[in-house]
Write a protein that holds these residues in place. Structure first.
Motif, short mmCIF file in Angstrom:
data_model
loop_
_atom_site.label_atom_id
_atom_site.label_comp_id
_atom_site.label_asym_id
_atom_site.label_seq_id
_atom_site.Cartn_x
_atom_site.Cartn_y
_atom_site.Cartn_z
N ALA A 126 89.25 93.60 69.64
CA ALA A 126 89.17 93.89 68.22
C ALA A 126 90.55 94.32 67.73
N ALA A 127 90.76 94.17 66.47
CA ALA A 127 92.02 94.62 65.89
C ALA A 127 92.08 96.14 65.97
N ALA A 128 93.25 96.66 66.14
CA ALA A 128 93.41 98.11 66.24
C ALA A 128 93.01 98.76 64.94
N VAL A 129 92.20 99.81 65.06
CA VAL A 129 91.76 100.54 63.88
C VAL A 129 92.94 101.24 63.22
N GLY A 130 93.92 101.64 64.02
CA GLY A 130 95.04 102.40 63.52
C GLY A 130 95.91 101.68 62.52
N GLN A 131 95.65 100.43 62.22
CA GLN A 131 96.48 99.69 61.29
C GLN A 131 96.25 100.11 59.85
N ASP A 132 95.11 100.64 59.53
CA ASP A 132 94.79 101.02 58.17
C ASP A 132 94.93 102.53 58.01
N PRO A 133 95.96 103.01 57.32
CA PRO A 133 96.17 104.45 57.17
C PRO A 133 94.99 105.16 56.51
N ALA A 134 94.32 104.50 55.58
CA ALA A 134 93.16 105.13 54.92
C ALA A 134 92.03 105.34 55.92
N LEU A 135 91.83 104.38 56.81
CA LEU A 135 90.79 104.51 57.83
C LEU A 135 91.14 105.60 58.83
N VAL A 136 92.40 105.66 59.23
CA VAL A 136 92.85 106.70 60.16
C VAL A 136 92.60 108.08 59.55
N ALA A 137 92.94 108.25 58.27
CA ALA A 137 92.73 109.53 57.59
C ALA A 137 91.24 109.85 57.47
N ALA A 138 90.43 108.85 57.14
CA ALA A 138 88.99 109.06 57.00
C ALA A 138 88.36 109.45 58.33
N LEU A 139 88.79 108.82 59.41
CA LEU A 139 88.26 109.17 60.73
C LEU A 139 88.69 110.57 61.15
N ALA A 140 89.92 110.94 60.85
CA ALA A 140 90.39 112.29 61.17
C ALA A 140 89.57 113.34 60.41
N GLU A 141 89.32 113.08 59.14
CA GLU A 141 88.52 114.00 58.33
C GLU A 141 87.08 114.06 58.85
N LEU A 142 86.53 112.93 59.24
CA LEU A 142 85.18 112.90 59.79
C LEU A 142 85.12 113.71 61.08
N HIS A 143 86.11 113.58 61.94
CA HIS A 143 86.16 114.37 63.17
C HIS A 143 86.15 115.86 62.85
N ARG A 144 86.94 116.27 61.86
CA ARG A 144 87.00 117.68 61.47
C ARG A 144 85.65 118.16 60.98
N MET A 145 85.01 117.35 60.16
CA MET A 145 83.71 117.73 59.60
C MET A 145 82.63 117.77 60.67
N ILE A 146 82.70 116.87 61.64
CA ILE A 146 81.73 116.87 62.73
C ILE A 146 81.87 118.14 63.55
N ALA A 147 83.10 118.59 63.77
CA ALA A 147 83.31 119.83 64.53
C ALA A 147 82.65 121.01 63.82
N GLU A 148 82.73 121.04 62.51
CA GLU A 148 82.09 122.11 61.74
C GLU A 148 80.57 121.98 61.79
N LEU A 149 80.07 120.76 61.65
CA LEU A 149 78.62 120.52 61.66
C LEU A 149 78.04 120.84 63.03
N ARG A 150 78.78 120.53 64.07
CA ARG A 150 78.30 120.74 65.44
C ARG A 150 77.83 122.17 65.68
N ALA A 151 78.52 123.11 65.10
CA ALA A 151 78.17 124.53 65.28
C ALA A 151 76.87 124.91 64.57
N GLN A 152 76.37 124.03 63.71
CA GLN A 152 75.21 124.36 62.88
C GLN A 152 73.96 123.55 63.22
N VAL A 153 74.01 122.80 64.32
CA VAL A 153 72.87 121.97 64.69
C VAL A 153 72.35 122.39 66.06
N PRO A 154 71.12 122.01 66.40
CA PRO A 154 70.59 122.32 67.74
C PRO A 154 71.43 121.68 68.84
#
Length: 115
Positions: free
Chosen positions: A28-56
């Motif tokens: 597959a083409a490297a995901v890192g080619q699209d700066p908007a996608l890289v930023a969106a994935l980084a933000e999603l990772h941050r949000m998942i870390a916060e959500l993780r503390a609030q779920v079973p």
């Protein structure tokens, strides 16, 4: 690679089984080619870390298992990435308002991936 020995190509190991045929290539083409996608994935990772503390604990494990498919470095098959995004969105939906930002971030990433 050592000395003057170089190997280019596929490395296939099969142990037992019957009727083994073919090879699955996931390129597959490297995901890192699209700066908007890289930023969106980084933000999603941050949000998942916060959500993780609030779920079973079981949901937290599923979130952890989904993270490798959201890497910008790996050539992750589209189906695996989609499955991980759907798992994350499902967990986010079950926790209500707390998970709403994560669900929206998943939708943004899916949009950047082309659907």
């Amino acid at each position: 690679m050592s000395g003057n020995n170089y190997y280019y190509g596929d490395n296939v190991n099969m142990y037992g089984g019957q009727g083994n045929q073919g090879i699955v290539k996931n390129q597959a083409a490297a995901v890192g080619q699209d700066p908007a996608l890289v930023a969106a994935l980084a933000e999603l990772h941050r949000m998942i870390a916060e959500l993780r503390a609030q779920v079973p604990a079981a949901s937290a494990r599923l979130l952890d298992e989904s993270l490798p498919a959201l890497s910008t470095d790996a050539a992750v098959p589209a189906q695996e990435r989609h499955r991980a995004l759907m798992a994350i969105a499902g967990i986010a939906a079950t926790v209500g308002a707390v998970g709403q930002p994560v669900a929206q971030a998943v939708q943004a990433v899916i949009g950047l991936l082309g659907g």
